[in-house]
Motif scaffolding. Structure first.
Motif, short mmCIF file in Angstrom:
data_model
loop_
_atom_site.label_atom_id
_atom_site.label_comp_id
_atom_site.label_asym_id
_atom_site.label_seq_id
_atom_site.Cartn_x
_atom_site.Cartn_y
_atom_site.Cartn_z
N THR A 1 -10.56 -0.73 4.09
CA THR A 1 -10.65 -0.29 5.43
C THR A 1 -9.92 -1.41 6.01
O THR A 1 -10.03 -2.65 5.87
N HIS A 2 -9.08 -1.11 6.99
CA HIS A 2 -8.05 -2.10 7.71
C HIS A 2 -8.26 -1.87 9.17
O HIS A 2 -7.94 -0.83 9.83
N GLU B 1 -10.11 -6.84 6.98
CA GLU B 1 -9.95 -5.83 6.11
C GLU B 1 -11.26 -5.81 5.12
O GLU B 1 -12.05 -6.88 4.90
N THR C 1 -2.24 -5.17 2.26
CA THR C 1 -1.92 -4.32 3.39
C THR C 1 -2.32 -5.00 4.61
O THR C 1 -1.30 -4.93 5.48
N ALA D 1 -9.72 4.38 4.22
CA ALA D 1 -9.27 5.21 2.72
C ALA D 1 -10.73 5.63 2.45
O ALA D 1 -11.37 5.03 2.30
N ASN E 1 0.90 -1.38 -0.01
CA ASN E 1 0.19 -0.08 0.11
C ASN E 1 0.96 1.12 0.18
O ASN E 1 1.81 1.33 0.89
N HIS F 1 -7.50 2.01 9.96
CA HIS F 1 -7.15 3.04 8.97
C HIS F 1 -8.25 2.83 7.68
O HIS F 1 -8.79 1.98 7.49
N VAL G 1 -1.36 4.93 5.37
CA VAL G 1 -1.28 3.63 5.62
C VAL G 1 0.24 3.28 6.03
O VAL G 1 0.27 2.40 6.91
N ASN G 2 1.28 3.88 5.36
CA ASN G 2 2.55 3.52 5.82
C ASN G 2 2.76 3.87 7.40
O ASN G 2 3.53 3.20 8.08
N SER H 1 -0.09 4.39 0.21
CA SER H 1 -0.68 5.53 0.86
C SER H 1 0.30 5.93 2.09
O SER H 1 0.68 5.13 2.77
N PHE I 1 0.42 4.07 9.55
CA PHE I 1 -0.42 3.13 10.22
C PHE I 1 0.38 1.71 10.60
O PHE I 1 0.19 1.23 11.64
#
Length: 233
Positions: A182-183, A129, A142, A200, A98, A198, A103-104, A100, A106
């Motif tokens: 979504t995670h 997820e 992810t 998106a 990922n 997280h 996200v990184n 993003s 996260f």
């Protein structure tokens, strides 16, 4: 900067727009029907193709001395081959499950929380997820990266999709129309729960991160990650 796009689906089109807005030029749009590629005018390639095409795309770029950013998931059984080839050819390569930026961050938060929870055996960790129905692989790359971040600090042997035994982290994968991603990582005990999530809101964050990574890698040699790009190491 002249960019080649491997894969021209929704992500490819969004990357194209962001790249143009950042004053770059898209010089090639490559898909399964493309027979020949002129690498002489390509500064960097960005791959958001299909799992069965990703390694071949990476291989072509490295063999033609073209840095490549890969965001395709579902091909990681050949990741070590890509790393070996990149080192042999002194190429430049970034894979991220990922791209993003959020996200990184996260990912780092997830690893830090896992480290704190390591000695608290009363908590059971689970993951969920949620993605759009067109996503081909499950669990998401992810989610796998998140699971790996927890495994570094836990006694679990690995992860399993949906129904997991006590030695594995369960990952529940859901497919719902028009959900970018979504995670959630949850730690549950008898007395309370700790959740980090997280969400998106769209795919723009993924595309922007890939373009930023492409800008960063030009002129470099080696195998890198988004930790390097964002200086999170």
């Amino acid at each position: 900067m002249n960019i080649a796009l491997f894969g021209y689906g929704r992500m490819g089109k969004m990357i194209e727009q962001i790249a143009i807005n950042r004053n770059h030029t898209i010089v090639a749009k490559i898909d399964a029907d493309t027979k020949e590629i002129d690498f002489s005018n390509i500064d960097v390639a960005i791959d958001f193709s299909l799992p069965d095409a990703a390694f071949s795309n990476i291989e072509k770029c490295i063999n033609n001395n073209t840095p490549i950013i890969s965001g395709t998931t579902g091909w990681l059984n050949r990741y070590d081959e890509a790393v070996t080839l990149c080192k042999q050819k002194q190429g430049a390569f970034i894979y991220a499950s990922n791209f993003s930026l959020g996200v990184n961050i996260f990912f780092e938060l997830n690893s830090y929380l896992a480290k704190m929870m390591k000695s608290l055996e009363q908590y059971n960790v689970t993951m969920e997820e949620i993605h759009h129905t067109k996503k081909l692989d499950a669990p998401s790359g992810t989610a796998i990266t998140l699971a790996e971040g927890v495994l570094e600090h836990s006694k679990h042997k690995g992860w399993q999709l949906n129904n997991a035994d006590e030695n594995h982290i369960p990952i529940v994968a859901k497919r719902i129309p028009e959900v970018p991603g979504t995670h959630t990582v949850s730690y549950n005990s008898k007395v309370d729960s700790i959740d980090i999530t997280h969400t998106a809101h769209n795919r723009e964050g993924f595309a922007l991160g890939a373009v930023i990574a492409a800008e960063w890698i030009v002129g470099k040699t080696g195998v890198f990650s988004m930790k390097d790009v964002l200086e999170l190491n």
